[in-house]
Scaffold this motif. Sequence first.
Motif, short mmCIF file in Angstrom:
data_model
loop_
_atom_site.label_atom_id
_atom_site.label_comp_id
_atom_site.label_asym_id
_atom_site.label_seq_id
_atom_site.Cartn_x
_atom_site.Cartn_y
_atom_site.Cartn_z
N ALA A 45 -14.00 -2.55 13.00
CA ALA A 45 -12.51 -2.72 12.42
C ALA A 45 -12.22 -1.54 11.30
CB ALA A 45 -12.97 -4.09 11.71
N SER A 46 -10.86 -1.39 11.28
CA SER A 46 -10.56 -0.39 10.40
C SER A 46 -9.33 -0.86 9.80
CB SER A 46 -10.27 0.78 11.14
OG SER A 46 -9.31 0.67 12.23
N LYS A 47 -8.77 -1.96 9.93
CA LYS A 47 -7.33 -2.46 9.40
C LYS A 47 -7.74 -3.82 8.86
CE LYS A 47 -5.69 -1.89 13.62
NZ LYS A 47 -4.83 -2.04 14.71
N ALA A 48 -6.93 -4.01 7.42
CA ALA A 48 -7.37 -5.07 6.70
C ALA A 48 -5.95 -5.35 5.85
CB ALA A 48 -8.50 -5.22 6.03
N SER A 49 -5.85 -6.82 5.62
CA SER A 49 -5.01 -7.26 4.70
C SER A 49 -5.80 -8.04 3.62
CB SER A 49 -3.89 -7.89 5.32
OG SER A 49 -3.20 -7.20 6.01
N VAL A 50 -5.54 -7.69 2.30
CA VAL A 50 -6.23 -8.56 1.24
C VAL A 50 -5.06 -9.01 0.29
CG1 VAL A 50 -7.86 -9.09 -0.41
CG2 VAL A 50 -8.38 -7.56 1.61
N ILE A 51 -5.10 -10.51 -0.19
CA ILE A 51 -4.08 -11.04 -1.00
C ILE A 51 -4.77 -11.62 -2.02
CG2 ILE A 51 -1.99 -12.22 -1.46
CD1 ILE A 51 -1.10 -11.53 1.45
N ALA A 52 -4.53 -11.27 -3.33
CA ALA A 52 -4.86 -12.10 -4.42
C ALA A 52 -3.97 -12.80 -5.28
CB ALA A 52 -5.97 -11.30 -5.56
N LEU A 53 -3.92 -14.14 -5.60
CA LEU A 53 -2.65 -14.65 -5.95
C LEU A 53 -3.19 -15.83 -6.99
CD1 LEU A 53 0.55 -15.44 -5.16
CD2 LEU A 53 -0.30 -17.05 -3.63
N ASP A 54 -2.16 -15.93 -8.09
CA ASP A 54 -2.39 -16.98 -9.05
C ASP A 54 -1.69 -18.08 -8.53
OD1 ASP A 54 -2.31 -18.68 -11.20
OD2 ASP A 54 -2.07 -17.08 -12.63
N ALA A 59 -2.97 -8.94 -6.37
CA ALA A 59 -3.54 -7.81 -5.63
C ALA A 59 -2.73 -7.90 -4.39
CB ALA A 59 -4.99 -7.41 -5.48
N LEU A 60 -2.25 -6.96 -3.68
CA LEU A 60 -1.71 -6.84 -2.31
C LEU A 60 -2.02 -5.58 -1.60
CD1 LEU A 60 0.52 -8.62 -0.75
CD2 LEU A 60 2.17 -7.09 -1.64
N VAL A 61 -3.13 -5.50 -0.82
CA VAL A 61 -3.54 -4.68 -0.23
C VAL A 61 -3.52 -4.70 1.47
CG1 VAL A 61 -5.69 -3.31 0.35
CG2 VAL A 61 -5.49 -4.37 -1.80
N SER A 62 -2.60 -3.51 1.74
CA SER A 62 -2.49 -3.38 3.33
C SER A 62 -3.59 -1.97 3.67
CB SER A 62 -1.06 -3.22 3.71
OG SER A 62 -0.29 -4.18 3.46
N TRP A 63 -4.55 -2.35 4.48
CA TRP A 63 -5.35 -1.09 4.71
C TRP A 63 -5.48 -0.50 6.12
CZ3 TRP A 63 -7.16 2.07 1.12
CH2 TRP A 63 -8.12 2.91 1.39
N PRO A 64 -5.20 0.63 6.34
CA PRO A 64 -5.33 1.75 5.64
C PRO A 64 -3.92 1.91 4.78
CG PRO A 64 -5.16 2.57 7.80
CD PRO A 64 -5.44 1.14 7.73
N ALA A 65 -3.74 3.06 3.85
CA ALA A 65 -2.57 3.35 2.89
C ALA A 65 -2.23 4.79 3.23
CB ALA A 65 -3.03 2.59 1.76
N TYR A 66 -1.38 5.15 2.19
CA TYR A 66 -1.02 6.48 2.09
C TYR A 66 -0.70 6.69 0.78
CZ TYR A 66 3.70 4.75 1.45
OH TYR A 66 4.78 3.90 1.10
N ASP A 67 -0.32 8.02 0.32
CA ASP A 67 -0.09 8.35 -1.20
C ASP A 67 1.59 8.46 -1.24
OD1 ASP A 67 0.28 9.28 -3.56
OD2 ASP A 67 -1.09 11.19 -3.27
N SER A 68 2.21 7.78 -2.13
CA SER A 68 3.71 7.68 -2.20
C SER A 68 3.99 9.21 -2.86
CB SER A 68 3.97 6.79 -3.39
OG SER A 68 3.95 5.48 -3.03
N ASN A 69 3.11 9.96 -3.63
CA ASN A 69 3.41 11.13 -4.13
C ASN A 69 3.87 12.05 -2.95
OD1 ASN A 69 2.81 10.84 -6.81
ND2 ASN A 69 0.92 10.16 -6.12
N ASP A 70 3.27 11.92 -1.75
CA ASP A 70 3.47 12.81 -0.54
C ASP A 70 5.07 12.68 -0.19
OD1 ASP A 70 1.12 13.54 -0.43
OD2 ASP A 70 0.36 12.41 0.93
N PHE A 71 5.71 11.51 -0.43
CA PHE A 71 6.94 11.34 -0.17
C PHE A 71 7.97 11.78 -1.37
CE2 PHE A 71 4.78 9.04 3.23
CZ PHE A 71 5.63 8.98 4.26
N GLN A 108 -2.12 2.91 11.61
CA GLN A 108 -0.59 2.66 11.12
C GLN A 108 -0.53 2.76 9.49
OE1 GLN A 108 0.18 -0.93 13.62
NE2 GLN A 108 1.96 0.32 14.04
N PRO A 109 -1.17 3.64 8.87
CA PRO A 109 -1.28 3.71 7.38
C PRO A 109 0.04 3.22 6.65
CG PRO A 109 -1.36 5.91 7.92
CD PRO A 109 -1.43 4.84 9.41
N LEU A 110 1.17 3.74 7.27
CA LEU A 110 2.49 3.35 6.64
C LEU A 110 3.02 1.95 6.67
CD1 LEU A 110 4.64 6.53 8.00
CD2 LEU A 110 3.38 6.22 5.64
#
Length: 633
Positions: A311-320, A328-340, A358-360
């Motif tokens: 496995a290499s792709k995941a989603s994690v959500i933490a909600l009140d 928390a709202l994690v889509s994995w893998p990801a990218y760096d906004s600074n690049d854009f 699909q890190p985007l």
Amino acid sequence: MSRLDQNPFPYFNGEELDLNKHRADDPFFEEAFATHPQSALEPNRSFVGSVIKRQRFTFIFSIAISILSILFLKAGFLQIVHGTEYRTQAEENRIFHKILPAERGIVYDRNGIVLAENIPTFQIVTSKNQLPADSKELALTILNLAKSINRDPFDLFTAIEQAKTRDEQILLATDLDYETAMYLAANEKQYSFIELEIGARRSYITDGVPSLSHILGYTGIINAEEYDEVKDTGYRRFDYLGKQGLESEYETKLRGTYGEESIEVDAFGNVERIISKHDPVDGEDLNLTIDAPLQAYIESVLQTRLDGTMASKASVIALDPNNGDVLALVSWPAYDSNDFTNGIDSKTYSALLADKDQPLYPRAVAGEFPSGSTIKPLYAAAALIEGIITPTTSFLSTGGIRVSLWFFPDWRAGGHGTTNVYWAIADSVNTFFYIIGGGYQDFDGLGIEKMMEWAAKFGFGDQTGLDIPGEADGFLPSPEWKWETKGEQWYIGDTYHVAIGQGDLLATPLQIARLTAVFANKGYLVEPRLNSEKEIKIQQLIDENTATVVRDAMRYTVTGGSAQSMLTVPVEVAGKTGTAQWSTVGIPHSWFTGFAPFEDPEIVLTVLIEEGGDDYLAVPVAKDILNWWFSDR
């Protein structure tokens, strides 16, 4: 008689000269006036008309009058027809409109940690009104400037050519170093045709916590299509615009309002007076519900737990569950906004697009997946409310049920024995949900229409209302849909598959988290939010008694069911595991969704590991996160 006494002009003795009298017999007269014959009857007079013929004089006079008339008419035409236009141009040539940029708002997490900020930069701005009108002079001016700031003159000329009007501001150069900026400022008169403007470059924390990129998005220079849409709202052709995520969602709030200063200058570009000035209004800061340390820790857990697996792709959500705050709202893998935001290079962008993971892709909110057994609590609540079952209704699980030639199995060979709603949720008993969903023998279940009606009430098949662009709505199947798209009728087996989360119903991880929150808070549907200032929206969906039955069953999942490893968490946890088939050959997805502490929940946690397998890979990920949240943070 002396020579002086002799009259050299014997006939000019003071008397009136009679030319007619002497012309015939005086050879001197003949010589002097031979070219001017005159009749004996014509008096001695000389006029212009006698030198220039009358016809020629009339012709010349007419031409002169015509030329004067044309000049007069042309002057009148310019004054009357184009007078306003030329007066406006003249006014523009001496009055410059200077844009005063506003500072973009800062983005903070719930703890005050800066997630997005502005790094000051120097840039050069001008307009055609400020530049020399003569093409040769303009070329020399730009070449000299390009040399002074060490930039390619072609880029400067290109920027000038793109301006559509004379007063449109033009960005000639950006990201000037400090020394160059100070040189231009010190030689202001030499470079009076430009303005040295303090701009800003957006900087994100995503170089350390990349999964925040899917939340924050990024800013970038407006493209041509975007400019056409926003040019009437104060944007310049080179301004930055929120492109993705919250930067896009809250563009107006973050950007603020640009100011403007109108100044009058003399022929040398020196300011004579300020005609008007409207100060800019800085953008508002954005305070998020996100807990950045939690987001970062989830990333580290995923990297550790997924290492060495398929496995290499995941989603994690933490909600009140009490107010919808997304922790928390994690889509994995990801990218760096600074690049854009800095202008991504083609190599990096191509690598992101080519990455099979699909890190985007913001999979936590845009991904649509079969829900697996995580949706079973919804059908249990619907069956209780509709009177299909009571908390004590039981069915015998012997390993599955058979309908004609078709067999629909339990996940445990040999079955789970006599099962009520508590154990059906705790041990994820398929037989129980086959029956309450589609019915069996003489027992009438909910049926697909009623199941989808309740799924819609819980928010499936629609966006949750999260304040971020790009959220998917999932999919709710129906007999009509199947006939229209596949040309097939709906079978009882289709209903059975949907009842255990293995059919055509698709859900986003965020929708599953929202479903779980209904049972955590004892019956209320919350609208998730990222902006802490956004209105809290919560409405009662089911009665507390029904919610209590289901939440108790989810607690049994931990105390005696499929998630007993959660017993090591320092607080009581309730939850539901799930395995979702998405392909006949692919590895199934692994789900866990739950809440804690059980008696007074403060967090809902939903984990999806794509192709995580049957070994409940999502459970250890969730356990690590909850242990950190309640012990180590």
